[in-house]
Design a protein around this motif. Structure first.
Motif, PDB file in Angstrom:
ATOM      1  N   MET A  98       0.783  -1.175   0.119  1.00  0.00           N
ATOM      2  CA  MET A  98       0.038   0.092   0.001  1.00  0.00           C
ATOM      3  C   MET A  98       0.827   1.168  -0.069  1.00  0.00           C
ATOM      4  O   MET A  98       1.723   1.294   0.921  1.00  0.00           O
ATOM      5  CB  MET A  98      -0.824   0.008   1.233  1.00  0.00           C
ATOM      6  CG  MET A  98      -1.831   1.111   1.310  1.00  0.00           C
ATOM      7  SD  MET A  98      -2.758   1.203   2.839  1.00  0.00           S
ATOM      8  CE  MET A  98      -3.732  -0.344   2.769  1.00  0.00           C
ATOM      9  N   THR A  99       0.663   2.027  -0.905  1.00  0.00           N
ATOM     10  CA  THR A  99       1.469   3.619  -0.988  1.00  0.00           C
ATOM     11  C   THR A  99       1.049   4.316   0.090  1.00  0.00           C
ATOM     12  O   THR A  99       0.062   4.345   0.913  1.00  0.00           O
ATOM     13  CB  THR A  99       1.196   4.059  -2.351  1.00  0.00           C
ATOM     14  OG1 THR A  99      -0.324   4.440  -2.446  1.00  0.00           O
ATOM     15  CG2 THR A  99       1.291   3.310  -3.536  1.00  0.00           C
ATOM     16  N   SER A 100       2.027   5.151   0.422  1.00  0.00           N
ATOM     17  CA  SER A 100       1.771   6.039   1.388  1.00  0.00           C
ATOM     18  C   SER A 100       0.489   7.006   1.229  1.00  0.00           C
ATOM     19  O   SER A 100      -0.120   7.340   2.341  1.00  0.00           O
ATOM     20  CB  SER A 100       2.802   6.992   1.531  1.00  0.00           C
ATOM     21  OG  SER A 100       3.863   6.453   1.893  1.00  0.00           O
ATOM     22  N   ALA A 101      -0.110   7.442   0.076  1.00  0.00           N
ATOM     23  CA  ALA A 101      -0.937   8.101  -0.309  1.00  0.00           C
ATOM     24  C   ALA A 101      -2.350   7.645   0.147  1.00  0.00           C
ATOM     25  O   ALA A 101      -3.410   7.968   0.678  1.00  0.00           O
ATOM     26  CB  ALA A 101      -1.104   8.640  -1.752  1.00  0.00           C
ATOM     27  N   ALA A 102      -2.392   6.372  -0.453  1.00  0.00           N
ATOM     28  CA  ALA A 102      -3.394   5.221  -0.333  1.00  0.00           C
ATOM     29  C   ALA A 102      -3.677   5.159   1.387  1.00  0.00           C
ATOM     30  O   ALA A 102      -4.761   5.074   1.842  1.00  0.00           O
ATOM     31  CB  ALA A 102      -3.290   3.965  -0.854  1.00  0.00           C
ATOM     32  N   PHE A 103      -2.748   4.879   2.103  1.00  0.00           N
ATOM     33  CA  PHE A 103      -2.411   4.602   3.566  1.00  0.00           C
ATOM     34  C   PHE A 103      -3.203   5.825   3.983  1.00  0.00           C
ATOM     35  O   PHE A 103      -4.057   5.877   5.042  1.00  0.00           O
ATOM     36  CB  PHE A 103      -1.322   4.290   4.007  1.00  0.00           C
ATOM     37  CG  PHE A 103      -1.116   4.120   5.526  1.00  0.00           C
ATOM     38  CD1 PHE A 103      -1.553   3.014   6.001  1.00  0.00           C
ATOM     39  CD2 PHE A 103      -0.652   5.203   6.303  1.00  0.00           C
ATOM     40  CE1 PHE A 103      -1.421   2.798   7.637  1.00  0.00           C
ATOM     41  CE2 PHE A 103      -0.927   4.764   7.887  1.00  0.00           C
ATOM     42  CZ  PHE A 103      -1.207   3.737   8.211  1.00  0.00           C
ATOM     43  N   LEU A 104      -2.855   7.137   3.559  1.00  0.00           N
ATOM     44  CA  LEU A 104      -3.048   8.233   4.337  1.00  0.00           C
ATOM     45  C   LEU A 104      -4.771   8.452   4.019  1.00  0.00           C
ATOM     46  O   LEU A 104      -5.565   9.054   4.909  1.00  0.00           O
ATOM     47  CB  LEU A 104      -2.305   9.468   3.837  1.00  0.00           C
ATOM     48  CG  LEU A 104      -2.659  10.788   4.405  1.00  0.00           C
ATOM     49  CD1 LEU A 104      -2.726  10.914   5.872  1.00  0.00           C
ATOM     50  CD2 LEU A 104      -1.891  12.110   3.519  1.00  0.00           C
ATOM     51  N   LYS A 105      -5.086   8.343   2.645  1.00  0.00           N
ATOM     52  CA  LYS A 105      -6.491   8.320   2.317  1.00  0.00           C
ATOM     53  C   LYS A 105      -7.323   7.420   3.213  1.00  0.00           C
ATOM     54  O   LYS A 105      -8.514   7.824   3.778  1.00  0.00           O
ATOM     55  CB  LYS A 105      -6.524   7.970   1.070  1.00  0.00           C
ATOM     56  CG  LYS A 105      -8.183   8.144   0.381  1.00  0.00           C
ATOM     57  CD  LYS A 105      -7.989   7.707  -1.100  1.00  0.00           C
ATOM     58  CE  LYS A 105      -9.430   8.115  -1.670  1.00  0.00           C
ATOM     59  NZ  LYS A 105      -9.610   7.910  -2.981  1.00  0.00           N
ATOM     60  N   ARG A 106      -7.085   6.153   3.484  1.00  0.00           N
ATOM     61  CA  ARG A 106      -7.835   5.231   4.241  1.00  0.00           C
ATOM     62  C   ARG A 106      -7.779   5.793   5.735  1.00  0.00           C
ATOM     63  O   ARG A 106      -8.836   5.866   6.346  1.00  0.00           O
ATOM     64  CB  ARG A 106      -7.349   3.900   4.118  1.00  0.00           C
ATOM     65  CG  ARG A 106      -7.467   3.378   2.679  1.00  0.00           C
ATOM     66  CD  ARG A 106      -6.854   2.106   2.610  1.00  0.00           C
ATOM     67  NE  ARG A 106      -7.110   1.473   1.074  1.00  0.00           N
ATOM     68  CZ  ARG A 106      -6.726   0.348   0.827  1.00  0.00           C
ATOM     69  NH1 ARG A 106      -6.102  -0.556   1.634  1.00  0.00           N
ATOM     70  NH2 ARG A 106      -6.969  -0.248  -0.653  1.00  0.00           N
ATOM     71  N   GLY A 107      -6.684   6.207   6.253  1.00  0.00           N
ATOM     72  CA  GLY A 107      -6.652   6.687   7.538  1.00  0.00           C
ATOM     73  C   GLY A 107      -7.529   7.820   7.757  1.00  0.00           C
ATOM     74  O   GLY A 107      -8.208   7.979   8.648  1.00  0.00           O
ATOM     75  N   LEU A 108      -7.712   8.561   6.841  1.00  0.00           N
ATOM     76  CA  LEU A 108      -8.503   9.991   6.861  1.00  0.00           C
ATOM     77  C   LEU A 108      -9.893   9.570   7.030  1.00  0.00           C
ATOM     78  O   LEU A 108     -10.672  10.104   7.619  1.00  0.00           O
ATOM     79  CB  LEU A 108      -7.997  10.990   5.868  1.00  0.00           C
ATOM     80  CG  LEU A 108      -6.776  11.717   6.140  1.00  0.00           C
ATOM     81  CD1 LEU A 108      -6.528  12.618   4.802  1.00  0.00           C
ATOM     82  CD2 LEU A 108      -6.714  12.377   7.204  1.00  0.00           C
TER      83      LEU A 108
END
Length: 387
Positions: free
Chosen positions: A1-11
């Motif tokens: 999982m990319t950092s952007a995807a991880f951040l999006k899911r976290g938000l």
């Protein structure tokens, strides 16, 4: 999982949790970690629709002048929750005022606010309330849609259409939980996500520590609910008058009346009950007691009338703990903080449960047979004969 995807899911998860907390707070009638203001009475500190971090009174500590508190009003807004600042303190309680208001709530007819009425404090850093812009506006929009939907569906189901009904609260919470669940499902099954690694997990097998963790979560949840839900604050009306009568709540100035308070334990575990005065000129005897399985206890509440005549309100808090530790230890832990006592009880429950499970079941993983695992008897006999 990319950092952007991880951040999006976290938000996305954070937003879903915020919605659930706000909606659950609507159902329970008090903010759960997050609250909001619906009017402009706290401007410029908080604009109408702003959210804020709400620290429950049980964890917030003592109230001081300058704190912004959420309290159960008696006159303001029809007796609903009100978020105002404490600007003074008297013998009868706290003096409160909205930052945008030219006069105090007490000047407007609201009785002094007591500790028993305060359900939360707004989190402040360096004297400034930490706000979340537009969070309240979003939840009020969700509530408006829910009220409209509930008003349409309720008559069909034969339910009340009152905006504050339990049915609407349940609908709000269900919607919030659905949003949270939807976010989890999307994270797991969302389009465009390709499994690039081979799973090492076995089908229909639940890891032992996963199963144990789920079981402990259930036990701790029910234990905490058994202690927290029946607890709360009881309100007593008191009249100080020059013409008292036999009613122990209608007294001459300086006189003390006594009321009997019954504590019922409908559960199958003994409980320790701590009674705590949350207003001035109130006392309880005994202040703590043990109530056995499916039985009841009684304590005496003493109310002393102020020297000045008038109508007053007194509050007595009740705290319950499962007797998994000696009563004296639980009372001492309560004196440190109610959350410490609850944590100690849950700690004992977790420890005992883990030991019992390890002794009885060991540490083997659990296999769950699904319907697809069933092999017809005829097929099994055919295989047997072939051998």
């Amino acid at each position: 999982m990319t950092s952007a995807a991880f951040l999006k899911r976290g938000l996305g998860l954070v937003v879903a949790v915020c919605i659930v907390l706000l909606l659950v707070g609507q159902l329970l009638g008090q903010p759960i970690l997050l609250g909001y203001v619906a009017t402009g009475s706290m401007e410029p500190t908080m604009d109408a629709g702003d959210g804020f971090v709400a620290i429950p009174s049980i964890a917030a500590g003592s109230v001081e002048e300058g704190d912004v508190v959420v309290f159960e009003a008696r006159e303001l807004h029809g007796g609903e929750l009100t978020t105002h600042r404490v600007v003074g303190e008297t013998e009868e309680g706290y003096v409160t005022r909205g930052d945008a208001n030219p006069f105090t709530d007490q000047d407007g007819g609201e009785p002094h606010v007591t500790d028993g009425q305060i359900v939360a404090k707004a989190w402040q850093v360096n004297g400034e309330v930490v706000t979340i812009p537009y969070l309240g506006s979003a939840i009020m929009g969700v509530r408006g849609v829910a009220e409209s939907a509930y008003g349409t569906v309720a008559p069909i189901l034969g339910l009340t259409t009152t905006a504050d009904s339990e049915g609407l609260g349940a609908l709000l919470v269900a919607g919030g939980v659905a949003l949270l669940g939807f976010g989890v499902v999307v994270e797991r099954l969302g389009p465009g996500v390709r499994e690039t690694t081979r799973s090492r997990s076995r089908e229909n097998v639940i890891a032992f520590w996963t199963a144990l963790g789920l079981a402990l979560l259930v036990f701790v949840t029910f234990a905490t609910a058994a202690m927290v839900v029946p607890s709360g604050t009881t309100e007593y009306e008191l009249v100080s008058t020059e013409t008292p009568d036999d009613n122990p709540q209608i007294l001459a100035p300086g006189e003390t009346g006594e009321l009997a308070r019954t504590v019922d334990n409908a559960g199958y575990v003994p409980i320790v009950v701590v009674h705590e005065a949350e207003s001035r000129n109130v006392a309880t005897d005994p202040s703590a007691q043990t109530v056995g399985i499916r039985s009841s206890g009684e304590t005496t509440v003493s109310l002393t009338a102020p020297d000045e005549t008038g109508e007053y309100t007194r509050h007595v808090g009740e705290y319950r703990y499962l007797t998994v530790l000696p009563p004296s230890v639980l009372v001492w832990l309560h004196g440190v903080h109610p959350l410490v006592a609850i944590a100690a009880v849950n700690g004992v429950i977790v420890g005992v449960t883990v030991v019992i499970v390890l002794v009885v079941f060991g540490r083997n993983d659990l296999r769950v047979r699904s319907a697809g695992d069933h092999v017809p008897l005829s097929t099994r006999l055919e295989r047997k004969f072939r051998k």
